[in-house]
Design a protein around this motif. Structure first.
Motif, PDB file in Angstrom:
ATOM      1  N   VAL A 104       0.838  -1.206   0.000  1.00 13.87           N
ATOM      2  CA  VAL A 104       0.000   0.000   0.000  1.00 13.87           C
ATOM      3  C   VAL A 104       0.868   1.249   0.000  1.00 13.87           C
ATOM      4  CG1 VAL A 104      -1.677   1.342   1.327  1.00 13.87           C
ATOM      5  CG2 VAL A 104      -1.975  -1.137   1.083  1.00 13.87           C
ATOM      6  N   ALA A 105       1.885   1.254   0.851  1.00 20.23           N
ATOM      7  CA  ALA A 105       2.766   2.414   0.944  1.00 20.23           C
ATOM      8  C   ALA A 105       3.542   2.634  -0.349  1.00 20.23           C
ATOM      9  CB  ALA A 105       3.731   2.235   2.113  1.00 20.23           C
ATOM     10  N   ALA A 106       3.984   1.536  -0.971  1.00 17.33           N
ATOM     11  CA  ALA A 106       4.727   1.657  -2.226  1.00 17.33           C
ATOM     12  C   ALA A 106       3.857   2.284  -3.304  1.00 17.33           C
ATOM     13  CB  ALA A 106       5.226   0.291  -2.668  1.00 17.33           C
ATOM     14  N   ARG A 107       2.598   1.872  -3.374  1.00 22.04           N
ATOM     15  CA  ARG A 107       1.697   2.467  -4.367  1.00 22.04           C
ATOM     16  C   ARG A 107       1.470   3.946  -4.093  1.00 22.04           C
ATOM     17  NH1 ARG A 107      -3.232   1.303  -2.631  1.00 22.04           N
ATOM     18  NH2 ARG A 107      -3.412   3.483  -2.060  1.00 22.04           N
ATOM     19  N   SER A 108       1.371   4.287  -2.833  1.00 20.37           N
ATOM     20  CA  SER A 108       1.093   5.671  -2.463  1.00 20.37           C
ATOM     21  C   SER A 108       2.313   6.569  -2.595  1.00 20.37           C
ATOM     22  CB  SER A 108       0.577   5.729  -1.013  1.00 20.37           C
ATOM     23  OG  SER A 108      -0.565   4.905  -0.862  1.00 20.37           O
ATOM     24  N   GLY A 109       3.498   5.945  -2.676  1.00 18.48           N
ATOM     25  CA  GLY A 109       4.718   6.719  -2.824  1.00 18.48           C
ATOM     26  C   GLY A 109       5.123   7.465  -1.577  1.00 18.48           C
ATOM     27  N   ILE A 110       4.654   6.973  -0.421  1.00 19.26           N
ATOM     28  CA  ILE A 110       4.947   7.709   0.808  1.00 19.26           C
ATOM     29  C   ILE A 110       5.852   6.928   1.753  1.00 19.26           C
ATOM     30  CG2 ILE A 110       2.793   9.009   0.726  1.00 19.26           C
ATOM     31  CD1 ILE A 110       1.624   7.081   2.761  1.00 19.26           C
TER      32      ILE A 110
END
Length: 256
Positions: A104-110
């Motif tokens: 999820v974090a990787a997709r969000s770029g955060i």
């Protein structure tokens, strides 16, 4: 129904072995397409070309009308093409929830090594994702403690976290116990259809193919030998003789 992915004239040889020998294939938006064929027929090669891990020597691939050959795997993922591998690509020393949160974090770029992973928004989305795949009861287990069926679902859940429009799965039932196989596929098909994800999956279990595929493409020596609905293709005399052998009649007529 329009084509989401279009491959034309794909050719790739490794020495004298033709892994792709003029592959033409349209993957229609919203469908579940099964790819079957003997080992060495070029099935995984097609997935690797589509996802940027291999570059064909000739031909073209378009996704949603845009050429993607020459793009890196990372850019192809950003366009909306995801994949899962025959061996689940999990962070085995982390929990299932942590794996989902990482995706999820990787997709969000955060995500960064210096930021807390379990910020509320990421944790909430990761927990919801695991719930959809029936993985909530094992959310706090390390990935290396899961049985193979749960590992496969966790791996595909991470791919779904990236919100692909097209997901390519290389043998999603490989290594899964026979007693668990249908339940695993039922779960992933349900989630993918609910998410409106088009799917291509390489599969050796013909009962899975007969039950869940909308169409079947038969690979042989780098070429597509047959393409059509499961009942027609799996009953084709040449396919039965050269690829799958005998199959129980109830499997041939299983609902999709």
């Amino acid at each position: 129904m329009s084509a989401l992915l279009s491959a034309r004239g794909l050719k790739l040889a490794f020495g004298g072995l033709k892994a792709a020998d003029g592959i033409d294939l349209d993957v229609m938006d919203g469908e579940f397409l099964a790819i079957i064929g003997p080992n060495g027929a070029g099935k995984t090669t097609f997935i690797n070309m589509t996802t940027g891990y291999l570059k064909p020597q000739a031909g073209s691939i378009e996704f949603d009308g845009k050429p993607i050959l020459g793009m890196s795997p990372r850019k192809i993922v950003a366009l909306g093409i995801g994949r899962s591998f025959q061996l689940p690509q999990l962070f085995t020393e982390h929990t299932v929830l942590e794996n989902a949160a990482l995706a999820v974090a990787a997709r969000s770029g955060i995500w960064s090594p210096f930021a807390p992973l379990m910020r509320p928004s990421i944790r909430q989305e990761a927990e919801a994702l695991l719930d959809r795949f029936g993985l909530s009861p094992v959310a706090d287990r390390r990935a290396d403690a899961l049985n193979e069926g749960a590992r496969k679902l966790a791996d595909i859940a991470m791919a779904v976290a990236l919100r692909p429009r097209l997901l390519l799965m290389d043998e999603p039932t490989s290594g899964v116990a026979a007693a668990d196989k249908m339940a695993v596929v039922e779960t992933l098909v349900r989630v993918l259809r609910e998410s409106r994800v088009t799917a291509v999956f390489v599969e050796h279990d013909m009962e899975v193919v007969a039950r869940f595929a909308d169409r079947v493409a038969v690979w042989g020596q780098g070429r597509i030998m047959a393409l059509g609905d499961p009942q027609t293709v799996l009953n084709d005399p040449q396919v039965r003789r050269d690829v799958i052998g005998e199959l129980p009649q109830e499997a041939l007529h299983a609902p999709t």
